[in-house]
Design an enzyme around this catalytic site. Structure first.
Site, short mmCIF file in Angstrom:
data_model
loop_
_atom_site.label_atom_id
_atom_site.label_comp_id
_atom_site.label_asym_id
_atom_site.label_seq_id
_atom_site.Cartn_x
_atom_site.Cartn_y
_atom_site.Cartn_z
N HIS A 126 -1.32 5.58 10.08
CA HIS A 126 -0.79 4.26 9.70
C HIS A 126 0.50 3.99 10.45
CE1 HIS A 126 -3.46 3.42 6.20
NE2 HIS A 126 -3.71 4.70 6.42
N GLN A 162 -6.58 1.51 3.25
CA GLN A 162 -7.54 2.54 3.65
C GLN A 162 -8.45 2.93 2.50
OE1 GLN A 162 -6.00 5.87 5.90
NE2 GLN A 162 -7.68 7.18 5.25
N CYS A 198 2.63 1.73 9.94
CA CYS A 198 3.75 1.43 9.05
C CYS A 198 4.46 2.73 8.64
CB CYS A 198 3.29 0.64 7.84
SG CYS A 198 1.94 1.38 6.90
N CYS A 235 -3.07 -2.92 8.01
CA CYS A 235 -2.52 -2.69 6.67
C CYS A 235 -2.17 -4.04 6.04
CB CYS A 235 -1.28 -1.82 6.79
SG CYS A 235 -0.26 -1.75 5.31
N GLU A 236 -2.71 -4.28 4.87
CA GLU A 236 -2.45 -5.57 4.23
C GLU A 236 -1.04 -5.68 3.67
OE1 GLU A 236 -4.47 -4.91 -0.17
OE2 GLU A 236 -5.69 -5.74 1.45
N HIS A 237 -0.33 -4.59 3.59
CA HIS A 237 1.06 -4.65 3.11
C HIS A 237 2.05 -5.03 4.19
CE1 HIS A 237 -0.06 -1.69 -0.34
NE2 HIS A 237 -0.34 -2.94 -0.64
N HIS A 238 1.81 -4.58 5.44
CA HIS A 238 2.78 -4.78 6.51
C HIS A 238 2.22 -5.54 7.71
CE1 HIS A 238 3.97 -1.05 4.35
NE2 HIS A 238 5.12 -1.69 4.32
#
Length: 183
Positions: free
Chosen positions: A144, A116, A146, A75-78
């Site tokens: 996910h 995703q 996260c 995940c590019e956010h976390h």
């Protein structure tokens, strides 16, 4: 990837959370994280269409479906993993690709910091462009971490995304393929 910078960043992260990076249990952690990141992000800067490689003349031009292609992405956010399966379908024009190339395509696109929704679209686009297909459907089901381990803490929640291209952009044409995928 710059492994030395990753190792230095991990040492800094350990210090930032109040840990001692010289503690015996953590001494090897920067090296291990750098090695893991080398695997997780090996698709950065790679042209996914090239993974399709050699094509073969199609004697039949009916749909080709490969289901349950396992993948791991980040995940590019976390920068936490999400894992799942991809279901890939394409309607060839006059060329097909070896079935082993489809998991390779998924693996390369997944091996990047990713959302995703974008992963699904990028796989569909690479197939459409790389093979000149009449239509493509990609469905991804993923868990996910996260969502599993922080925030909402929903360990059984899965996310499903779909991308369709060409003739399968029309819901009626897509219905048969979706029925085959869901079997």
């Amino acid at each position: 990837m710059d492994s030395e910078r990753v190792k230095a960043a991990v040492v800094e992260l350990l210090l930032a959370i109040g840990e001692d990076p010289t503690r015996s249990e953590l001494v090897a952690t920067p090296e291990k994280v750098a090695a893991a990141y080398g695997e997780f992000f090996k698709g950065v800067g790679v042209d996914a269409s090239e993974s399709l490689g050699e094509t073969f003349e199609a004697e039949h031009n009916d749909v080709v479906i490969l289901k349950d292609i396992e993948f791991v992405s980040m995940c590019e956010h976390h920068l936490l993993p999400f894992t799942g399966v991809a279901h890939v379908a394409y309607l060839p024009t006059d060329r097909v690709v070896g079935l082993g190339r489809l998991p390779k395509l998924v693996e390369i696109v997944a091996a990047r910091p990713q959302l995703q929704e974008n992963l699904t679209a990028q796989i569909a686009d690479a197939l459409e462009q790389g093979l000149g297909t009449k239509g493509v459907v990609v469905v991804i089901e993923a868990r996910h971490h996260c969502v599993v381990s922080r925030g909402a803490r929903q360990p059984e929640a899965n996310t499903i995304t779909m991308a369709s291209r060409g003739c399968y952009a029309e819901p009626a044409a897509r219905a048969e393929v979706m029925g085959l995928i869901s079997k």
